[in-house]
Every structure is written in structure tokens, then in C-alpha cells.
Enzyme design. Structure first.
Site, PDB file in Angstrom:
ATOM      1  N   HIS A 184      -5.289  -4.252 -11.477  1.00 46.64           N
ATOM      2  CA  HIS A 184      -4.174  -3.287 -11.573  1.00 46.64           C
ATOM      3  C   HIS A 184      -2.966  -3.918 -10.861  1.00 46.64           C
ATOM      4  O   HIS A 184      -2.532  -3.468  -9.799  1.00 46.64           O
ATOM      5  CB  HIS A 184      -4.585  -1.960 -10.927  1.00 46.64           C
ATOM      6  CG  HIS A 184      -3.691  -0.809 -11.277  1.00 46.64           C
ATOM      7  ND1 HIS A 184      -2.629  -0.912 -12.150  1.00 46.64           N
ATOM      8  CD2 HIS A 184      -3.702   0.497 -10.865  1.00 46.64           C
ATOM      9  CE1 HIS A 184      -2.032   0.263 -12.259  1.00 46.64           C
ATOM     10  NE2 HIS A 184      -2.662   1.138 -11.486  1.00 46.64           N
TER      11      HIS A 184
ATOM     12  N   CYS B 225      -3.648   4.436  -4.429  1.00 54.07           N
ATOM     13  CA  CYS B 225      -2.849   4.334  -5.652  1.00 54.07           C
ATOM     14  C   CYS B 225      -2.711   5.679  -6.360  1.00 54.07           C
ATOM     15  O   CYS B 225      -1.801   5.876  -7.145  1.00 54.07           O
ATOM     16  CB  CYS B 225      -3.440   3.285  -6.588  1.00 54.07           C
ATOM     17  SG  CYS B 225      -5.108   3.667  -7.159  1.00 54.07           S
TER      18      CYS B 225
ATOM     19  N   ARG C 190       6.711   2.351  -7.664  1.00 60.51           N
ATOM     20  CA  ARG C 190       6.273   1.813  -8.962  1.00 60.51           C
ATOM     21  C   ARG C 190       7.463   1.710  -9.913  1.00 60.51           C
ATOM     22  O   ARG C 190       7.614   0.738 -10.651  1.00 60.51           O
ATOM     23  CB  ARG C 190       5.202   2.725  -9.605  1.00 60.51           C
ATOM     24  CG  ARG C 190       3.892   2.859  -8.856  1.00 60.51           C
ATOM     25  CD  ARG C 190       3.024   1.633  -8.985  1.00 60.51           C
ATOM     26  NE  ARG C 190       2.749   1.257 -10.361  1.00 60.51           N
ATOM     27  CZ  ARG C 190       1.789   1.783 -11.124  1.00 60.51           C
ATOM     28  NH1 ARG C 190       0.980   2.705 -10.636  1.00 60.51           N
ATOM     29  NH2 ARG C 190       1.594   1.372 -12.370  1.00 60.51           N
TER      30      ARG C 190
END
Ligand code: CP
Ligand code: NVA
Length: 306
Positions: A130, A261, A289
Site C-alpha cells: 500500500h 491507515c 493522502r
């Protein structure tokens, strides 16, 4: 057609440190309100074969903020779900769009997409990695602590896609990564061995307390990732003792932060108290993000010649 040199982002290892420094500097500028029309008249297809809230919305909004046009593709609403091969989809999408963002199961699926697409492919999560999340998490940590080289960062829980990407980040940024996971839930050995062989400092331990001692950041993630739902109950048993709670956080450095996350399962991998505590930077992680991915797209999509 396509880019002179196509750059994909399937793993943190696909970037040079210089690229990352540039991405972080642009992300900081975006966070401070800088505007860019880097994606003006460009389209980005977002292929989501798994659920997503943060990744999907941050990419979609980020593309729009850069003046681009996002197109969402899900298996149930496209021919991908009816078995059209990735190599065909990749060539079709490359004709319409200027980049492909993909979240999928096996990492080989995104590798295939990247091999057949002649536009940049960005990994929005696979079973293996990820990278957008961990790149952004390192930006978040650097904003707070400055240089990460030589600092200690802890991972508590499953050796999953997030843990694997944190290993890559440990190599890239030069911090010490201490991973506490139950026996049988270690990170991918190829990723660990490669990083260690290249000089990364990564330790695997069995007791969360050993991992978090003096760490500046304590990270965790769900015990059963997407695609492992049928193992959720058996994993709960095996991960007992791996919850990040206030006692565990007290063993970390005095100014340590808690990271996740998200989505989180309160009462499993993290206590409600820690998630909601002033040490928790999970909302800042999620927000960043947007800026880091805008900067990443700006970098990867700059070399268009058509
Ligand atoms: N952290 C993260 O990738 O969240 P989503 O699954 O909501 O995209
Ligand atoms: N490890 C989790 C991360 C979710 C963002 C999963 O793959 O489901």
C-alpha cells in the site's frame, strides 16, 4: 502514443529519494494552498476492485483540484468483472486516459496492468503493498519530527500490505523499523530479505513492548485485511496481546504518535482510548493522502508528449 519515459508507482522502491523529496515539497505547497493545473485536459481512470473511502475520494478530489477528470471503474460496472483480460483493459484505458490508479487483490494484477498500459499506473493498494498510504505517512511523520534517519518506528500486528510497504520505507528513509507480529504473520520474506540485504534496519520481535520501546511512532492496522474476512475470527485469537492500548503507548517515546491507515476496528488492534487520544494522528494521516497523491500525480504525469 504515451509517455517518453513511463513511470509507474507500484512500490515505494519505484521512486528515487530525490523524487520523494520533490513530491514532499510539492505536497507541502499544496497543503499550504498552492494551486496547480498540472492535469488540465487530462483524465485518470481509477480502477477499484476492492472497497475504499479515503483512497478513492482523495484521488478523485485530487485529480479535480489539479484540473483533471477522474473516471471510476468498478468490476461490477465494467467488463473487468465479466472477465475481460487486464492486458486488453490496460491497452483500452491507455488510449482514453493519461494515468491509471488501481486497487486490486494479487499484486500480479497491477503488474500486468502496468506492463500493458502505456500510461503511468499507480498502486492504490494490493494484497502485497500500500505504497501511497505509507509514502503519505512518511510525509506526515517528517512534517512532525523532521529527519527520520536513525529514528525508531514500530509496527504492531499483522505483517500485511502496510507492513511490507513500511519495510520499503525503512530502506528509503533510513529509519529503524521494529515489527511485532504473531508467529506465522510475518511480512513478506522477499521484501524483508531484500531490504535488509540493501542495508535497511528492520527487526522482527514477538512482544509489542520490545517493538515500541523508545519509538517515535506506533503503527498498527486491521488483523484481517480485505480478502481475509473468512479468517477474521481465527485471527482475533492469534492476535490477542497485540492491541495498541494506553499501556503500550506509554512504553514508546514521550512524544510518540499513534498511526493507523484506517479503517480501524476499535477494541481489536487499537483501543478506542488510543485512537481518540491526543497522540493519535490518524486524521492528519488521512488528510495528507490528498496532498501527497496530488504531488505524486504531478510528478508521474509530467512527461506526456501527446
Ligand atoms: N487507508 C485507506 O487506504 O483507506 P481506504 O480503504 O478507505 O481507501
Ligand atoms: N491492510 C488493510 C489496509 C486497508 C487500507 C487491507 O488491505 O484491507
Amino acid at each position: 502514443m504515451g509517455y517518453k519515459v513511463k513511470k509507474d508507482f507500484l512500490s515505494i522502491m519505484d521512486l528515487q529519494l530525490g523524487d520523494i523529496e520533490r513530491v514532499f515539497s510539492r505536497a507541502k505547497a499544496f497543503k499550504n494552498g498552492e494551486k496547480s493545473s498540472a492535469l488540465s485536459s487530462k483524465s485518470v481512470v481509477l480502477v477499484f476492485e476492492k472497497a475504499s473511502t479515503r483512497t478513492r475520494v482523495s484521488f478523485e478530489v485530487g485529480i479535480a483540484r489539479l484540473g483533471g477528470h477522474p473516471v471510476i471503474l468498478t468490476p461490477e460496472a465494467s467488463q473487468m468483472g465479466r472477465g475481460e483480460p487486464i492486458r486488453d483493459t490496460a491497452r483500452i484505458l491507455s488510449g482514453y486516459a493519461h494515468a491509471i490508479v488501481m486497487r486490486t487483490f494479487g499484486h500480479s494484477r497491477i503488474k500486468q496492468m502496468a506492463a500493458w498500459a502505456d500510461v503511468p499506473v499507480i498502486n492504490a493498494l494490493t494484497d502485497l503493498l500500500h505504497p501511497c498510504q505509507v509514502l503519505s505517512d512518511c510525509f506526515t511523520l517528517k512534517q512532525r519530527f523532521g529527519e527520520l534517519r536513525g529514528r525508531k518506528i514500530a509496527w504492531v500486528g499483522d505483517g500485511n500490505n502496510m507492513a511490507n510497504s513500511w519495510i520499503n520505507a525503512a530502506f528509503m528513509f533510513g529509519f529503524e523499523l521494529w515489527i511485532a507480529c504473531p508467529l506465522g504473520f510475518e511480512p513478506k520474506s522477499e521484501i524483508l530479505d531484500t531490504a535488509i540485504a540493501r542495508g535497511a534496519k528492520v527487526e522482527i520481535v514477538r512482544h509489542p513492548r520490545d517493538a515500541v520501546r523508545d519509538a517515535i511512532a506506533v503503527n498498527t492496522d486491521v488483523w484481517a485485511s480485505m480478502g481475509q474476512e473468512q479468517e477474521a475470527i481465527s485471527r482475533e485469537e492469534k492476535f490477542r496481546g497485540f492491541q495498541v492500548d494506553s499501556r503500550l503507548m506509554a512504553a514508546a517515546a514521550g512524544d510518540a504518535v499513534f498511526m493507523h491507515c484506517l479503517p480501524a476496528h476499535r477494541g481489536q488492534e487499537v483501543s478506542d482510548e488510543v485512537l481518540e487520544s491526543p497522540r493519535s494522528i490518524v486524521w492528519e494521516q488521512a488528510l495528507n493522502r490528498l496532498y501527497v497523491q496530488m504531488a505524486l500525480m504531478e510528478l508521474l504525469m509530467q512527461e506526456r508528449k501527446r
